[in-house]
Design an enzyme around this catalytic site. Structure first.
Site, PDB file in Angstrom:
ATOM      1  N   ASP A   1      26.749  59.897  26.199  1.00  0.00           N
ATOM      2  CA  ASP A   1      25.874  60.724  27.026  1.00  0.00           C
ATOM      3  C   ASP A   1      25.689  60.167  28.188  1.00  0.00           C
ATOM      4  O   ASP A   1      25.522  61.114  29.377  1.00  0.00           O
ATOM      5  CB  ASP A   1      24.331  60.365  26.125  1.00  0.00           C
ATOM      6  CG  ASP A   1      24.198  60.714  24.948  1.00  0.00           C
ATOM      7  OD1 ASP A   1      25.216  61.017  24.195  1.00  0.00           O
ATOM      8  OD2 ASP A   1      23.158  60.584  24.498  1.00  0.00           O
TER       9      ASP A   1
ATOM     10  N   THR B   1      37.075  44.329   9.764  1.00  0.00           N
ATOM     11  CA  THR B   1      37.371  43.494  11.103  1.00  0.00           C
ATOM     12  C   THR B   1      38.787  43.108  11.417  1.00  0.00           C
ATOM     13  O   THR B   1      39.455  42.622  10.582  1.00  0.00           O
ATOM     14  CB  THR B   1      36.284  42.238  10.812  1.00  0.00           C
ATOM     15  OG1 THR B   1      36.430  41.611  12.152  1.00  0.00           O
ATOM     16  CG2 THR B   1      36.524  41.510   9.598  1.00  0.00           C
TER      17      THR B   1
ATOM     18  N   ARG C   1      46.064  46.159  20.073  1.00  0.00           N
ATOM     19  CA  ARG C   1      45.463  47.020  19.199  1.00  0.00           C
ATOM     20  C   ARG C   1      46.295  48.280  19.377  1.00  0.00           C
ATOM     21  O   ARG C   1      46.722  49.090  18.295  1.00  0.00           O
ATOM     22  CB  ARG C   1      44.064  47.648  19.314  1.00  0.00           C
ATOM     23  CG  ARG C   1      43.149  46.449  18.931  1.00  0.00           C
ATOM     24  CD  ARG C   1      41.619  46.880  19.335  1.00  0.00           C
ATOM     25  NE  ARG C   1      40.945  45.959  18.891  1.00  0.00           N
ATOM     26  CZ  ARG C   1      39.512  45.851  18.906  1.00  0.00           C
ATOM     27  NH1 ARG C   1      38.931  46.770  19.849  1.00  0.00           N
ATOM     28  NH2 ARG C   1      38.715  44.919  18.775  1.00  0.00           N
TER      29      ARG C   1
ATOM     30  N   ALA D   1      24.949  45.451  26.458  1.00  0.00           N
ATOM     31  CA  ALA D   1      25.257  45.544  28.006  1.00  0.00           C
ATOM     32  C   ALA D   1      23.954  45.845  28.741  1.00  0.00           C
ATOM     33  O   ALA D   1      23.657  45.180  29.413  1.00  0.00           O
ATOM     34  CB  ALA D   1      26.164  46.608  28.163  1.00  0.00           C
ATOM     35  N   GLY D   2      23.064  46.682  28.033  1.00  0.00           N
ATOM     36  CA  GLY D   2      21.777  46.910  28.582  1.00  0.00           C
ATOM     37  C   GLY D   2      20.885  45.848  28.757  1.00  0.00           C
ATOM     38  O   GLY D   2      20.055  45.688  29.564  1.00  0.00           O
TER      39      GLY D   2
ATOM     40  N   GLY E   1      19.827  52.623  28.178  1.00  0.00           N
ATOM     41  CA  GLY E   1      20.665  52.107  27.092  1.00  0.00           C
ATOM     42  C   GLY E   1      20.363  50.599  26.758  1.00  0.00           C
ATOM     43  O   GLY E   1      20.181  49.807  27.600  1.00  0.00           O
ATOM     44  N   ALA E   2      20.044  50.287  25.566  1.00  0.00           N
ATOM     45  CA  ALA E   2      19.604  48.856  25.123  1.00  0.00           C
ATOM     46  C   ALA E   2      20.589  48.396  24.126  1.00  0.00           C
ATOM     47  O   ALA E   2      20.130  47.711  23.184  1.00  0.00           O
ATOM     48  CB  ALA E   2      18.212  48.821  24.673  1.00  0.00           C
ATOM     49  N   GLY E   3      21.902  48.404  24.299  1.00  0.00           N
ATOM     50  CA  GLY E   3      22.941  47.486  23.427  1.00  0.00           C
ATOM     51  C   GLY E   3      23.086  46.151  23.981  1.00  0.00           C
ATOM     52  O   GLY E   3      22.292  45.918  24.968  1.00  0.00           O
TER      53      GLY E   3
END
Ligand code: FAD
Length: 316
Positions: free
Chosen positions: A211, A244, A276, A16-17, A12-14
């Site tokens: 996933d 937003t 929210r 966080a990653g 995962g490369a968002g």
């Protein structure tokens, strides 16, 4: 066949990653990233409103207040040790992102501007207009490239490799060239994002299919707090595209079919800046009780004026 081996493999490369990979690299590890889509196309790029940190630039604030609001916002169910770490480290992380090149919106005297946001007791949200996530994924990806961290792009992690009761790598489908590839690692970090695509109406990208949770569950790792799904209260009808949270941060009103700011009956103090879950439930109650408009309520920005809308909410 094992294609490669690393000390640490981040799946995962968002935001966080990439942040985890940078930290592991700087601690001296041989680290690689693996992602089913190009890192900057990760869903983190969709975050618009901003990032919370008690910088205290817009009014008095402290990490303790931030932690209190976060614990309260979670109805006291959140992991308080984790919340404390998050809130204490947030100001340093925001300044680090700024030093890496994140172009945050500024106050008149040049400091990082902060807008009010739902459930926050002080204006605490640092932002880059309304494209904060887009800015952050690019800044983090620059840092990944600078460190030459190898990235297995368009590799779909399909299975965790378990051996001796330890996860020792990943089997992934190479989406570009085809075929299964094994990547070995002493440590595997899963940062595969959310599962919002479970729902018909969602602000999540098509890639948010949970996933990583499935990968972990299949090898017997228990999942925590799965019921804690968060919903954005304002989206475009009927597509579910996010409007937003920054709109309410900048002062937009929520109105029912009678033109009434109905939150006065649900959250008379916080009004549109309630958390929210409170706002989402209030909206649904108005609709269920016949005060909706075609199954919706109205978000009214007219009183903000063109200048504010164009400067701070230009992506609307
Ligand atoms: C529309 C929207 C607006 C938001 N706005 C804000 C905001 O203003 N402020 C805020 O703080 N938060 C906001 N959030 C929440 C925030 O964006 C997310 O919590 C955060 O970006 C998640 O980051 P992530 O790195 O965990 O996941 P993601 O950015 O989703 O990254 C997941 C990564 O995992 C990879 N991946 C997934 N499955 C696999 C697989 N099987 N194999 C290989 N790779 C895989 C993907 O390719 C991707 O690189 C928003 C969320 C949404 C939906």
């Amino acid at each position: 066949m094992v294609e490669a081996k690393h000390d640490v493999l981040v799946v995962g490369a968002g935001c966080a990653g990439m942040r985890a990979a940078i930290e592991a690299h700087d601690a001296g590890a041989d680290v690689a990233l693996l992602s089913k889509i190009h890192p900057v196309r990760s869903h983190s790029g969709a975050a618009e409103g901003g990032i919370n940190a008690a910088l205290g630039n817009a009014s008095e604030d402290s990490p303790e207040e931030h932690a209190y609001d976060t614990v309260k916002g979670s109805d006291y169910l959140g992991d308080q040790d984790a919340i404390e770490i998050l809130c204490n480290e947030a100001p340093g992380d925001v300044y680090q992102l700024e030093h890496w090149g994140a172009v945050f919106s500024r106050t008149d005297d040049g400091r990082i501007a902060q807008r009010p946001f739902g459930a926050a007791g002080a204006p605490r949200t640092a932002y880059a207009a309304d494209i904060t996530g887009h800015v952050l994924v690019h800044v983090l990806y620059e840092q990944v490239m600078k460190r030459e961290i190898p990235t297995y792009e368009e590799f779909f992690a399909w299975k965790l490799v378990m051996n001796d009761d330890r996860c020792q790598g990943v089997i992934a489908w190479d989406l570009l060239d085809g075929g299964l590839k094994s990547i070995g690692a002493k440590t595997v970090i899963l940062t595969t994002g959310g599962a919002g695509r479970l729902y018909v109406g969602t602000t999540n990208a098509y890639a948010c299919t949970g996933d990583g949770m499935a990968l972990a569950l299949r090898v017997g790792v228990p999942l925590k707090d799965m019921e804690m799904m968060q919903f954005h209260p304002t989206t475009l009808s009927p597509t579910g595209v996010l409007i937003t949270e920054g709109t309410r941060g900048e002062g937009a009103y929520l109105l029912n079919s009678e033109g009434e700011r109905f939150l006065k009956r649900y959250a008379p103090n916080a009004m549109e800046l309630a958390s929210r879950d409170v706002i989402s439930r209030a909206e649904q109650t108005e609709i269920d009780e016949g005060r909706g408009i075609n199954g919706n309520v109205i978000l009214d920005l007219r009183h903000l004026g063109a200048e504010k809308i164009l400067e701070r909410l230009h992506d609307l």
